[in-house]
Design a protein around this motif. Sequence first.
Motif, short mmCIF file in Angstrom:
data_model
loop_
_atom_site.label_atom_id
_atom_site.label_comp_id
_atom_site.label_asym_id
_atom_site.label_seq_id
_atom_site.Cartn_x
_atom_site.Cartn_y
_atom_site.Cartn_z
N TYR A 1 7.39 11.77 -6.88
CA TYR A 1 7.56 10.50 -7.60
C TYR A 1 6.33 10.28 -8.47
O TYR A 1 5.32 9.74 -8.03
N LYS A 2 6.46 10.75 -9.73
CA LYS A 2 5.30 10.78 -10.63
C LYS A 2 4.81 9.39 -11.01
O LYS A 2 3.70 9.26 -11.51
N ASP A 3 5.64 8.39 -10.82
CA ASP A 3 5.22 7.04 -11.21
C ASP A 3 4.56 6.29 -10.06
O ASP A 3 4.27 5.09 -10.19
N LEU A 4 4.34 6.96 -8.94
CA LEU A 4 3.58 6.33 -7.84
C LEU A 4 2.19 6.94 -7.83
O LEU A 4 2.04 8.15 -7.96
N LYS A 5 1.19 6.07 -7.67
CA LYS A 5 -0.19 6.56 -7.66
C LYS A 5 -0.93 6.01 -6.46
O LYS A 5 -0.72 4.86 -6.09
N PRO A 6 -1.82 6.83 -5.86
CA PRO A 6 -2.63 6.29 -4.78
C PRO A 6 -3.73 5.39 -5.36
O PRO A 6 -4.43 5.81 -6.27
N VAL A 7 -3.82 4.18 -4.86
CA VAL A 7 -4.89 3.29 -5.30
C VAL A 7 -5.52 2.65 -4.07
O VAL A 7 -4.89 2.54 -3.02
N THR A 8 -6.78 2.27 -4.19
CA THR A 8 -7.44 1.54 -3.11
C THR A 8 -7.72 0.14 -3.62
O THR A 8 -8.11 -0.06 -4.76
N ASP A 9 -7.46 -0.82 -2.74
CA ASP A 9 -7.64 -2.21 -3.14
C ASP A 9 -7.77 -3.04 -1.86
O ASP A 9 -7.53 -2.54 -0.77
N ALA A 10 -8.15 -4.31 -2.04
CA ALA A 10 -8.29 -5.18 -0.88
C ALA A 10 -6.90 -5.67 -0.47
O ALA A 10 -6.18 -6.23 -1.29
N TYR A 11 -6.57 -5.45 0.78
CA TYR A 11 -5.32 -5.99 1.32
C TYR A 11 -5.68 -7.24 2.12
O TYR A 11 -6.56 -7.20 2.97
N VAL A 12 -4.99 -8.34 1.86
CA VAL A 12 -5.27 -9.59 2.57
C VAL A 12 -4.23 -9.76 3.68
O VAL A 12 -3.02 -9.79 3.41
N PHE A 13 -4.71 -9.82 4.90
CA PHE A 13 -3.82 -9.99 6.05
C PHE A 13 -3.41 -11.45 6.20
O PHE A 13 -4.00 -12.35 5.57
N ASN B 1 13.39 1.23 -13.02
CA ASN B 1 12.12 1.55 -12.36
C ASN B 1 11.64 0.30 -11.62
O ASN B 1 11.24 -0.68 -12.23
N ILE B 2 11.76 0.36 -10.30
CA ILE B 2 11.44 -0.81 -9.48
C ILE B 2 9.98 -0.71 -9.03
O ILE B 2 9.59 0.26 -8.38
N PRO B 3 9.15 -1.71 -9.38
CA PRO B 3 7.73 -1.65 -9.01
C PRO B 3 7.52 -2.00 -7.53
O PRO B 3 8.01 -3.02 -7.05
N VAL B 4 6.81 -1.12 -6.85
CA VAL B 4 6.56 -1.33 -5.42
C VAL B 4 5.09 -1.00 -5.12
O VAL B 4 4.42 -0.32 -5.89
N CYS B 5 4.64 -1.50 -3.99
CA CYS B 5 3.31 -1.15 -3.49
C CYS B 5 3.45 -0.93 -1.98
O CYS B 5 3.92 -1.81 -1.27
N LEU B 6 3.10 0.26 -1.52
CA LEU B 6 3.22 0.61 -0.11
C LEU B 6 1.80 0.75 0.46
O LEU B 6 1.09 1.70 0.13
N TRP B 7 1.41 -0.20 1.28
CA TRP B 7 0.04 -0.21 1.84
C TRP B 7 -0.02 0.62 3.11
O TRP B 7 0.83 0.47 3.99
N LEU B 8 -1.05 1.42 3.22
CA LEU B 8 -1.21 2.26 4.40
C LEU B 8 -2.36 1.73 5.26
O LEU B 8 -3.50 1.64 4.79
N LEU B 9 -2.04 1.38 6.50
CA LEU B 9 -3.09 0.96 7.44
C LEU B 9 -3.90 2.19 7.84
O LEU B 9 -3.45 3.32 7.69
N ASP B 10 -5.10 1.95 8.40
CA ASP B 10 -5.94 3.10 8.76
C ASP B 10 -5.40 3.86 9.97
O ASP B 10 -5.93 4.89 10.35
N THR B 11 -4.36 3.33 10.58
CA THR B 11 -3.69 4.02 11.69
C THR B 11 -2.45 4.78 11.20
O THR B 11 -1.72 5.34 12.03
N TYR B 12 -2.22 4.76 9.90
CA TYR B 12 -1.09 5.50 9.37
C TYR B 12 -1.23 6.98 9.79
O TYR B 12 -2.35 7.49 9.76
N PRO B 13 -0.18 7.72 10.13
CA PRO B 13 1.26 7.38 10.13
C PRO B 13 1.78 6.84 11.46
O PRO B 13 2.98 6.84 11.67
N TYR B 14 0.88 6.38 12.33
CA TYR B 14 1.36 5.86 13.61
C TYR B 14 1.80 4.41 13.50
O TYR B 14 2.35 3.85 14.45
N ASN B 15 1.50 3.78 12.39
CA ASN B 15 2.07 2.46 12.09
C ASN B 15 2.73 2.55 10.72
O ASN B 15 2.27 3.30 9.86
#
Length: 167
Positions: free
Chosen positions: A33-45, A70-84
């Motif tokens: 999926y060429k239109d998805l990019k890994p980015v780092t940012d602040a996630y607010v819980f 083209n549907i815009p999405v953001c998939l956040w990965l917790l530091d326990t990924y892929p176990y969460n």
Amino acid sequence: LSVIQSALFLFFILQYKYRDLTVREIGNVIAQYKDLKPVTDAYVFNDGSSRELMSLNGTVPVAYRGNTYNIPVCLWLLDTYPYNPPICFVKPTSTMMIKTGKHVDANGKIYLPYLHEWKHPHSDLYGLIQVMIVVFGEEPPVFSRPAAQTPYPSYQAAGPPNGSSLP
Ligand SMILES: *[C@@H]1O[C@H](CO)[C@@H](O)[C@H](O)[C@H]1NC(C)=O
Ligand SMILES: *[C@@H]1O[C@H](CO)[C@@H](O)[C@H](O)[C@H]1NC(C)=O
């Protein structure tokens, strides 16, 4: 990715407990999926705390009534990924509005049985995106914001949709 982006990515991946698995999955997904990019940012819980996390950000192609959107999405990965499971959002652009429903709330947060029943290694980002594409193809999570104060309503000045506009 630029050198700086790559360095940041390496820096942030170090906090991930299962970084080999995480990096491999991200690699698989962005190759496909060429239109998805890994980015780092602040996630607010929910409790207001925030944390620098990685996400896959961009768009996924969803077929709906014969057109691809083209549907815009953001998939956040917790530091326990892929176990969460990832925490997933639809991110409407300024020309879109969220269409709330069974799978999307007013904040754009995405709810799917696939996420609810997430279990590594049966669940992964690639599978998740496939499920999203199917579910969103049945019920798009966004719709075009009605043009504000346009004297000539609903004219498609740019001609037929070319994959970037929405129903
Ligand atoms: C995420 O992707 C959208 C396009 O879908 C873009 O407008 C936005 O700037 C991206 N955010 C980051 C943090 O890269
Ligand atoms: C669709 O057309 C718009 C306006 O001409 C353009 O900005 C956009 O990049 C095009 N999208 C695709 C997927 O070709």
